[in-house]
Design a protein around this motif. Sequence first.
Motif, PDB file in Angstrom:
ATOM      1  N   GLU A   1     -29.894 -14.307 -19.196  1.00 61.26           N
ATOM      2  CA  GLU A   1     -29.380 -13.314 -18.260  1.00 61.26           C
ATOM      3  C   GLU A   1     -30.311 -12.105 -18.152  1.00 61.26           C
ATOM      4  O   GLU A   1     -30.654 -11.642 -17.077  1.00 61.26           O
ATOM      5  CB  GLU A   1     -27.996 -12.823 -18.715  1.00 61.26           C
ATOM      6  CG  GLU A   1     -26.838 -13.532 -18.051  1.00 61.26           C
ATOM      7  CD  GLU A   1     -26.925 -13.469 -16.538  1.00 61.26           C
ATOM      8  OE1 GLU A   1     -27.039 -14.562 -15.943  1.00 61.26           O
ATOM      9  OE2 GLU A   1     -26.911 -12.378 -15.972  1.00 61.26           O
ATOM     10  N   THR A   2     -30.709 -11.597 -19.335  1.00 64.64           N
ATOM     11  CA  THR A   2     -31.598 -10.436 -19.380  1.00 64.64           C
ATOM     12  C   THR A   2     -32.904 -10.740 -18.650  1.00 64.64           C
ATOM     13  O   THR A   2     -33.363  -9.981 -17.803  1.00 64.64           O
ATOM     14  CB  THR A   2     -31.944 -10.060 -20.849  1.00 64.64           C
ATOM     15  OG1 THR A   2     -30.785 -10.246 -21.622  1.00 64.64           O
ATOM     16  CG2 THR A   2     -32.477  -8.663 -20.937  1.00 64.64           C
ATOM     17  N   GLU A   3     -33.458 -11.900 -18.983  1.00 68.75           N
ATOM     18  CA  GLU A   3     -34.723 -12.308 -18.370  1.00 68.75           C
ATOM     19  C   GLU A   3     -34.590 -12.338 -16.845  1.00 68.75           C
ATOM     20  O   GLU A   3     -35.447 -11.877 -16.123  1.00 68.75           O
ATOM     21  CB  GLU A   3     -35.117 -13.713 -18.861  1.00 68.75           C
ATOM     22  CG  GLU A   3     -35.669 -13.726 -20.283  1.00 68.75           C
ATOM     23  CD  GLU A   3     -37.056 -13.128 -20.352  1.00 68.75           C
ATOM     24  OE1 GLU A   3     -37.960 -13.723 -19.749  1.00 68.75           O
ATOM     25  OE2 GLU A   3     -37.236 -12.073 -20.986  1.00 68.75           O
ATOM     26  N   LYS A   4     -33.461 -12.910 -16.403  1.00 65.36           N
ATOM     27  CA  LYS A   4     -33.274 -13.050 -14.958  1.00 65.36           C
ATOM     28  C   LYS A   4     -33.275 -11.672 -14.294  1.00 65.36           C
ATOM     29  O   LYS A   4     -33.834 -11.463 -13.247  1.00 65.36           O
ATOM     30  CB  LYS A   4     -31.950 -13.775 -14.683  1.00 65.36           C
ATOM     31  CG  LYS A   4     -32.027 -14.697 -13.477  1.00 65.36           C
ATOM     32  CD  LYS A   4     -30.653 -15.096 -12.981  1.00 65.36           C
ATOM     33  CE  LYS A   4     -29.877 -15.860 -14.048  1.00 65.36           C
ATOM     34  NZ  LYS A   4     -28.490 -16.099 -13.658  1.00 65.36           N
ATOM     35  N   ARG A   5     -32.618 -10.715 -14.968  1.00 61.97           N
ATOM     36  CA  ARG A   5     -32.541  -9.390 -14.366  1.00 61.97           C
ATOM     37  C   ARG A   5     -33.891  -8.692 -14.364  1.00 61.97           C
ATOM     38  O   ARG A   5     -34.222  -7.962 -13.449  1.00 61.97           O
ATOM     39  CB  ARG A   5     -31.528  -8.540 -15.137  1.00 61.97           C
ATOM     40  CG  ARG A   5     -30.276  -8.260 -14.343  1.00 61.97           C
ATOM     41  CD  ARG A   5     -29.451  -7.099 -14.845  1.00 61.97           C
ATOM     42  NE  ARG A   5     -29.737  -6.628 -16.162  1.00 61.97           N
ATOM     43  CZ  ARG A   5     -29.010  -6.956 -17.239  1.00 61.97           C
ATOM     44  NH1 ARG A   5     -27.993  -7.783 -17.141  1.00 61.97           N
ATOM     45  NH2 ARG A   5     -29.305  -6.445 -18.412  1.00 61.97           N
ATOM     46  N   VAL A   6     -34.656  -8.922 -15.428  1.00 57.08           N
ATOM     47  CA  VAL A   6     -35.878  -8.159 -15.609  1.00 57.08           C
ATOM     48  C   VAL A   6     -37.062  -8.765 -14.848  1.00 57.08           C
ATOM     49  O   VAL A   6     -37.883  -8.040 -14.300  1.00 57.08           O
ATOM     50  CB  VAL A   6     -36.206  -8.023 -17.123  1.00 57.08           C
ATOM     51  CG1 VAL A   6     -37.556  -7.380 -17.321  1.00 57.08           C
ATOM     52  CG2 VAL A   6     -35.110  -7.215 -17.811  1.00 57.08           C
ATOM     53  N   GLN A   7     -37.147 -10.077 -14.798  1.00 56.52           N
ATOM     54  CA  GLN A   7     -38.287 -10.740 -14.158  1.00 56.52           C
ATOM     55  C   GLN A   7     -38.279 -10.544 -12.645  1.00 56.52           C
ATOM     56  O   GLN A   7     -37.418 -11.068 -11.962  1.00 56.52           O
ATOM     57  CB  GLN A   7     -38.241 -12.255 -14.441  1.00 56.52           C
ATOM     58  CG  GLN A   7     -38.833 -12.651 -15.777  1.00 56.52           C
ATOM     59  CD  GLN A   7     -40.302 -12.274 -15.898  1.00 56.52           C
ATOM     60  OE1 GLN A   7     -41.054 -12.330 -14.919  1.00 56.52           O
ATOM     61  NE2 GLN A   7     -40.709 -11.865 -17.076  1.00 56.52           N
ATOM     62  N   PRO A   8     -39.257  -9.804 -12.115  1.00 55.02           N
ATOM     63  CA  PRO A   8     -39.309  -9.673 -10.656  1.00 55.02           C
ATOM     64  C   PRO A   8     -39.748 -11.009 -10.053  1.00 55.02           C
ATOM     65  O   PRO A   8     -40.535 -11.735 -10.654  1.00 55.02           O
ATOM     66  CB  PRO A   8     -40.393  -8.623 -10.424  1.00 55.02           C
ATOM     67  CG  PRO A   8     -40.753  -8.077 -11.755  1.00 55.02           C
ATOM     68  CD  PRO A   8     -40.344  -9.074 -12.772  1.00 55.02           C
ATOM     69  N   ARG A   9     -39.213 -11.315  -8.897  1.00 57.03           N
ATOM     70  CA  ARG A   9     -39.649 -12.532  -8.207  1.00 57.03           C
ATOM     71  C   ARG A   9     -40.898 -12.183  -7.386  1.00 57.03           C
ATOM     72  O   ARG A   9     -40.818 -11.939  -6.186  1.00 57.03           O
ATOM     73  CB  ARG A   9     -38.528 -13.057  -7.313  1.00 57.03           C
ATOM     74  CG  ARG A   9     -37.248 -13.438  -8.080  1.00 57.03           C
ATOM     75  CD  ARG A   9     -36.192 -13.992  -7.142  1.00 57.03           C
ATOM     76  NE  ARG A   9     -35.815 -13.020  -6.122  1.00 57.03           N
ATOM     77  CZ  ARG A   9     -35.545 -13.319  -4.861  1.00 57.03           C
ATOM     78  NH1 ARG A   9     -35.643 -14.558  -4.440  1.00 57.03           N
ATOM     79  NH2 ARG A   9     -35.196 -12.381  -4.004  1.00 57.03           N
ATOM     80  N   TRP A  10     -42.048 -12.139  -8.040  1.00 55.08           N
ATOM     81  CA  TRP A  10     -43.289 -11.771  -7.357  1.00 55.08           C
ATOM     82  C   TRP A  10     -43.552 -12.711  -6.179  1.00 55.08           C
ATOM     83  O   TRP A  10     -43.097 -13.854  -6.181  1.00 55.08           O
ATOM     84  CB  TRP A  10     -44.484 -11.830  -8.315  1.00 55.08           C
ATOM     85  CG  TRP A  10     -44.360 -10.873  -9.467  1.00 55.08           C
ATOM     86  CD1 TRP A  10     -44.276 -11.207 -10.779  1.00 55.08           C
ATOM     87  CD2 TRP A  10     -44.296  -9.439  -9.403  1.00 55.08           C
ATOM     88  NE1 TRP A  10     -44.154 -10.071 -11.539  1.00 55.08           N
ATOM     89  CE2 TRP A  10     -44.165  -8.971 -10.736  1.00 55.08           C
ATOM     90  CE3 TRP A  10     -44.332  -8.504  -8.359  1.00 55.08           C
ATOM     91  CZ2 TRP A  10     -44.072  -7.619 -11.044  1.00 55.08           C
ATOM     92  CZ3 TRP A  10     -44.240  -7.152  -8.672  1.00 55.08           C
ATOM     93  CH2 TRP A  10     -44.113  -6.721  -9.991  1.00 55.08           C
ATOM     94  N   LEU A  11     -44.293 -12.238  -5.190  1.00 56.21           N
ATOM     95  CA  LEU A  11     -44.635 -13.090  -4.046  1.00 56.21           C
ATOM     96  C   LEU A  11     -45.713 -14.090  -4.452  1.00 56.21           C
ATOM     97  O   LEU A  11     -46.604 -13.762  -5.237  1.00 56.21           O
ATOM     98  CB  LEU A  11     -45.150 -12.234  -2.877  1.00 56.21           C
ATOM     99  CG  LEU A  11     -44.203 -11.157  -2.312  1.00 56.21           C
ATOM    100  CD1 LEU A  11     -44.854 -10.486  -1.099  1.00 56.21           C
ATOM    101  CD2 LEU A  11     -42.853 -11.734  -1.923  1.00 56.21           C
ATOM    102  N   SER A  12     -45.640 -15.306  -3.912  1.00 54.31           N
ATOM    103  CA  SER A  12     -46.727 -16.274  -4.096  1.00 54.31           C
ATOM    104  C   SER A  12     -47.936 -15.802  -3.280  1.00 54.31           C
ATOM    105  O   SER A  12     -47.804 -14.895  -2.443  1.00 54.31           O
ATOM    106  CB  SER A  12     -46.295 -17.655  -3.604  1.00 54.31           C
ATOM    107  OG  SER A  12     -46.212 -17.640  -2.188  1.00 54.31           O
TER     108      SER A  12
END
Lengths: 166, 166
Positions: free
Chosen positions: B8-19
């Motif tokens: 859960e924490t990871e999901k919140r923290v990891q930005p979905r950077w652009l390809s």
Amino acid sequence: MAIEPLAETEKRVQPRWLSDDEQQAWGAYIRLAKMLMRQLDRDLHPFGLSTNDYEILVELSEAPDNRLRMTELADLTAQSRSRLSHQITRMEVRGLVRRVACDGDKRGTFTVITPRGLATIERVAPSHVESVRRHFIDHIPPADLAVLTAAYIPVMERLRKVRDRD
Amino acid sequence: MAIEPLAETEKRVQPRWLSDDEQQAWGAYIRLAKMLMRQLDRDLHPFGLSTNDYEILVELSEAPDNRLRMTELADLTAQSRSRLSHQITRMEVRGLVRRVACDGDKRGTFTVITPRGLATIERVAPSHVESVRRHFIDHIPPADLAVLTAAYIPVMERLRKVRDRD
């Protein structure tokens, strides 16, 4: 008797109005662009940045030695040099960037991103990329994104030359 | 012992950077939009108009009775009401538009285009359409224009709702 050829006059006077399809495409393009810029500005507002500030910080953070000549920065951000110079002054006051003289080089000054500028971009980037995704990228199929990229890059190159010439 | 689930924490923290492809598409879109707006503004400058002035005059000239409520005009031009109101005041001073009260209607005022505003749009339109063609439409194949229109319209509708909600 000198009579101006009618066909020539007509050609000059008749505007090439947009077709319905062209009008729709242009309206969608320019209206969406304005809405997006305003939305992204609103999303950046809590961080005390505009989309223009953000764009400049990103370009500098990705440049060799974190610095660019004003002419390079104007090119990359598609701004006129005078407008950019005002913008850089405002960012300098806030400690995000700094102007430095080019050693043994008469071609003007570099703009360098400061440690504070780097920390700012690192803090803001996750939120900004999320906002680009949420308002644009996530809603456009990858195949359409590829069409968009291929179509726009030559138009952009052309416009850049128009600007440099003027 | 309460341990926050790592996923859960990871999901919140990891930005979905652009390809890379997404980054390129976004860069092309937003950079071209900025360049185009600046170029169109420059082309309109000799007529004493900005692209925002032009857009408002067109919407009013095409509306029934040449008039629109402020809320309608804000919607059509994708502007916030407060920004639009300042813009209308500046255009009123120059005699291009006029505010009138809505008869028996508490929902505010109409903006009407004046005869001077109509004459201005008629004089400027041929040059503006030429500039839209020269810098954008003429360089994009019709099939690509159709793809872009279809892709942008839903994104725009969505953004309009986001703005209304906020």
